[in-house]
Each structure stands twice: as C-alpha cells, then as structure tokens.
Write an enzyme that holds these catalytic residues in place. Structure first.
Site, PDB file in Angstrom:
ATOM      1  CG  ASN A 106      57.566   8.249  12.934  1.00  0.00           C
ATOM      2  OD1 ASN A 106      58.395   7.913  11.933  1.00  0.00           O
ATOM      3  ND2 ASN A 106      56.406   8.580  12.807  1.00  0.00           N
ATOM      4  CG  HIS A 161      53.204  15.988   7.329  1.00  0.00           C
ATOM      5  ND1 HIS A 161      52.082  16.507   7.879  1.00  0.00           N
ATOM      6  CD2 HIS A 161      53.364  14.897   7.329  1.00  0.00           C
ATOM      7  CE1 HIS A 161      51.684  15.485   8.689  1.00  0.00           C
ATOM      8  NE2 HIS A 161      52.650  14.530   8.404  1.00  0.00           N
ATOM      9  CD  GLU A 197      57.829  17.702   5.858  1.00  0.00           C
ATOM     10  OE1 GLU A 197      58.507  16.787   5.974  1.00  0.00           O
ATOM     11  OE2 GLU A 197      56.784  17.745   5.249  1.00  0.00           O
ATOM     12  CB  SER A 250      58.123  11.864   6.636  1.00  0.00           C
ATOM     13  OG  SER A 250      57.132  12.210   5.832  1.00  0.00           O
ATOM     14  CG  ASP A 278      57.330  20.123  10.109  1.00  0.00           C
ATOM     15  OD1 ASP A 278      57.870  19.387  11.154  1.00  0.00           O
ATOM     16  OD2 ASP A 278      55.871  19.811   9.900  1.00  0.00           O
ATOM     17  CG  HIS A 305      60.738  12.867  10.222  1.00  0.00           C
ATOM     18  ND1 HIS A 305      60.377  11.448  10.714  1.00  0.00           N
ATOM     19  CD2 HIS A 305      59.316  13.268   9.458  1.00  0.00           C
ATOM     20  CE1 HIS A 305      58.982  11.454  10.504  1.00  0.00           C
ATOM     21  NE2 HIS A 305      58.373  12.310   9.782  1.00  0.00           N
ATOM     22  CE  LYS A 338      56.220  12.110  13.023  1.00  0.00           C
ATOM     23  NZ  LYS A 338      55.828  13.243  11.914  1.00  0.00           N
TER      24      LYS A 338
HETATM   25  C1  LIG Z   1      54.427  13.569  11.721  1.00  0.00           C
HETATM   26  C2  LIG Z   1      54.300  15.123  11.293  1.00  0.00           C
HETATM   27  C3  LIG Z   1      53.590  15.906  11.371  1.00  0.00           C
HETATM   28  C4  LIG Z   1      52.576  15.703  12.398  1.00  0.00           C
HETATM   29  O1  LIG Z   1      52.978  15.729  13.700  1.00  0.00           O
HETATM   30  P1  LIG Z   1      51.998  14.897  14.905  1.00  0.00           P
HETATM   31  O2  LIG Z   1      52.611  15.165  16.086  1.00  0.00           O
HETATM   32  O3  LIG Z   1      52.300  13.283  14.589  1.00  0.00           O
HETATM   33  O4  LIG Z   1      50.746  15.375  14.606  1.00  0.00           O
HETATM   34  C5  LIG Z   1      53.854  17.317  10.780  1.00  0.00           C
HETATM   35  N1  LIG Z   1      54.756  17.544   9.926  1.00  0.00           N
HETATM   36  C6  LIG Z   1      55.634  16.428   9.685  1.00  0.00           C
HETATM   37  C7  LIG Z   1      56.911  16.919   8.816  1.00  0.00           C
HETATM   38  C8  LIG Z   1      55.620  15.333  10.073  1.00  0.00           C
HETATM   39  O5  LIG Z   1      56.356  14.365   9.844  1.00  0.00           O
END
Ligand SMILES: *Cc1c(COP(=O)(O)O)cnc(C)c1O
Length: 396
Positions: A48, A134, A177, A181, A206, A209, A240
């Site tokens: 990522n 997620h 989100e 992902s 969220d 990405h 990421k």
């Molecule tokens: C990767 C991810 C997380 C977690 O984030 P980290 O910093 O890796 O713990 C949370 N929400 C989504 C949508 C993600 O893709």
C-alpha cells in the site's frame, strides 16, 4: 492443547491456513523472499506504499532528524508525559491536509476505529455500516455495544431505507470507506452526505486508501467530492500512501476534545515514537506541496489498465490504484498467483471469506516503486497466464 492442534489441522487440510512469509524489501521496493535468497527479487504488486514515500529521501531524512532530536520513544501516553510538541505539529499538518479544524493521532488505523466508534455510540444508539467495511470498523462497532445495521455495499438507497426504519432516538453513526481495499471501488460520498439533509447522523469516512492520492491537495475523496462540511470524522492511516505508520482522525475542535477524553485506544496507549512522527510530517508536507507524485501514480495506473484492456481483459478494473481482476474460483486465483510468482511477480489472491463466494480475484496494487516497464511486464505476464489457464476471461 488439542483444540489448537485440531483447529490448525483443519485449516491446513482446507488450504486456508494463513502463513507468514518473511521478505527483505530492497531500496527499490522489490522483495527478496527470505526463504529463497537465490531467486531474483520480486516486483511487489501487493503493498500500500502507493507513492513510494517509505523510501523517499526527504521522509527518511526527517525521520532520522526526529529520532536524533527526540529519542527513540515518546516515553508515555499523550495524557501522561508523552505529549510531544512534535505530535501537535503533525496534527496541525493533518488537519490542514484534510480541511478540518483539528486532528488527533492514533497508534494505527485499527486502533483509531476500535477507539473512536465506541467513544461516539453505545447502548441505545445505532450504527449503519457498509457491508464491505474494514475489520477494524466492525470490531469498533462490536466494542461499542450499539445496534448494528449493515447496508448493501456503496448503496445509499439501502442506507436510506435502513435509516427510515431503524434510526431511533439515540445517536446514529454512519461508517463508510472512500476507496475499498479489496475492490478498489469508490464510495458515492456525495449521495451519502446528502442523506444528512433528511436524517440526523454522524458521518465517519475511512480514507485509508485515498489520503494522499485523491483531491487537488491530496486530501482524499472527501476533498475531491467537496463534502468536507458533511463529514464529522475523517479517518486515515499514515501506513499506506503516506509511507510510515500510525493514524489520525480529523474533525471539529470539539470532536477532537471529546475524543481525547473518550477514545480508550488513545488514552491508554503510548504515544507514537518521534521517528514515525518525523516521517509522517515530511510525507504530509510532500503530498500537500507537490501534486506530481500522485499525477505520476495515476499515469502508471492508467497505463497498466490500458495494457490489460488492449490485451483483451474484459473484467472491470475499477477507478483506483487498487486493480482487482475477478476470476471466480479460489483455486483458479491461487493457481494464477502461483504462476505469476514463478515469473517474479508478487500479487495477492483474495479469496472467500474475505470476498463473497465465487468472486475470488487477483489484486494488483500499483505503486511508484514500479516503473512503466515493470507494469508492462506485469500486465503481459497476467495476460499470458490467463490465456493458458482462464481464456474465457479474455475477449476474442
Ligand atoms: C488498512 C486499513 C485500516 C487499518 O489501518 P492500519 O494503520 O494499518 O492499522 C483501517 N481501515 C481501512 C479501511 C484500512 O484499509
């Protein structure tokens, strides 16, 4: 522990046991499998680190400088003596990036979701979450004790139906989100935000990405869609596109003051270490100051997808840097990933239960560690194995 032994044996027999695969990551982003040091390094289509910021000289230098100046650890939680001025600098930079009044750092994105959701809602309240949200979002929902309703993926009409039926009198929280992902698809954020005109709820987006990649200043899909006003909480990770580690929540000053007092994963956990904060600060400054990194990424993404389409691939390749190629059966996805691995390409086979039955896929994540030539090689290798193993996925 017969129970553990049996559980592991059953998983192994079903071919679903997860296993760690140690790698050495070379400076150019390629991977050397630790178990096979004599094989040529692999192209990584699975990370990522979209903008290759983990290896950016300015990010590494800033991380060194913070380490040298502030030491290896923060020493305590923020509400104890671990509240470094450096943390506040990063929070201001992130609030600016996200176009919000304030921001708060968390140890990781997982900790942010697991801490923020239970801080906002509890028994007597209600959460509406996208079915493909997620795992950390779902764990936060469970921890909260609020009633949970899942709406169909990216479907604002279904959310509205559920709001009309189940909104109730307590606090309501909607969690989506912006870029998903596993599918790489984009949330219809404008339509979700518009529901706020008719229903009272908090909106948590969220952007794990999306931050650094979308929006004129890298502020994410929230910025690109111009819906900052309607978003109560913008969550994202530094792990990421920003190339380091940790996470943030951005929102109003009042929201952040509240979370400082209520989010348990913030209160009861050691503050992020200076080297990580230094790296994240440099990364945020880079994406805000310079659109050329994300423009370069989008050019490579477009080139990769074009090559696949010209080669006859009919699958929908989506609108983002995460490129799913749906193939159907798990066994086929695994076989294809195995063939690519033999050709020096590390791509993930995503299978049920992570995705619905019959929709196993290969997932290609495009990053700036990959040159245009690398991506041509990956696309051609994929077209070649599809021709051999799954010609029905190709036109003509
Ligand atoms: C990767 C991810 C997380 C977690 O984030 P980290 O910093 O890796 O713990 C949370 N929400 C989504 C949508 C993600 O893709």
């Amino acid at each position: 522990m017969a129970r553990l032994t049996d559980w592991l044996a059953a998983r192994r027999a079903a071919g679903t046991l997860r296993r760690l695969r140690p790698v050495v990551r070379l400076a150019d982003g390629r991977l050397q499998l630790a178990a096979a040091p004599d094989l040529p390094p692999l192209l990584d289509l699975s990370s990522n680190d979209y903008l290759a910021l983990s290896a950016h000289p300015a990010v590494i230098a800033a991380s060194h400088a913070a380490l040298n100046g502030w030491g290896a650890g923060a020493g305590a939680a923020r509400l104890m003596s671990g509240d470094l001025a450096l943390h506040h600098q990063l929070e201001e930079a992130v609030a600016g990036l996200k176009g919000q009044e304030a921001a708060l750092l968390f140890g990781s994105g997982f900790m942010a979701n697991a801490g923020v959701i239970p801080a906002l809602v509890g028994r007597g309240d209600v959460i509406f979450a996208d079915r493909l949200d997620h795992a950390s979002i779902y764990d936060g929902c469970r921890l909260s004790g609020a009633r949970l309703h899942r709406f169909r993926h990216n479907d604002p009409d279904h959310l509205e139906e559920l709001l009309a039926k189940h909104r109730g009198k307590g606090q309501a929280l909607v969690v989506v989100e912006s870029i998903y992902s596993m599918d790489g698809d984009r949330c219809p954020l404008v339509a979700f935000a518009a529901l706020k005109e008719r229903y009272d709820f908090l909106l948590l987006v969220d952007e794990a990405h999306a931050t650094g990649l979308f929006g004129a200043n890298g502020g994410g899909v929230i910025e690109a869609d111009g819906v900052g006003e309607a978003v109560d909480l913008a969550l994202g990770t530094f792990g990421k596109a920003l190339g380091s580690y940790g996470a943030y929540i951005a929102g109003s000053r009042e929201m952040i003051d509240y979370l400082v007092n209520r989010a348990r994963s913030f209160i009861y956990s050691t503050a992020l270490p200076p080297a990580v904060i230094g790296a994240s600060l440099a990364a945020v400054e880079l994406v805000r100051a310079d659109a050329s990194l994300r423009q370069a990424l989008w050019a490579r993404v477009a080139g990769f997808k074009d090559r696949l389409r010209q080669g006859g691939l009919v699958a929908d390749l989506g609108p983002s840097q995460i490129v799913p190629v749906e193939v159907g059966e798990s066994s086929l996805a695994l076989a294809l990933a195995g063939e690519l691995l033999k050709q020096g390409i590390f791509a993930t086979a995503v299978r049920p239960p992570t995705v619905p039955e019959g929709t196993a896929r290969l997932r290609f994540s495009v990053t700036l560690h990959l040159s245009d030539d690398d991506l041509v090689r990956v696309a051609d290798a994929l077209l070649d194995v599809l021709r051999r193993l799954a010609p029905r996925l190709l036109a003509g």
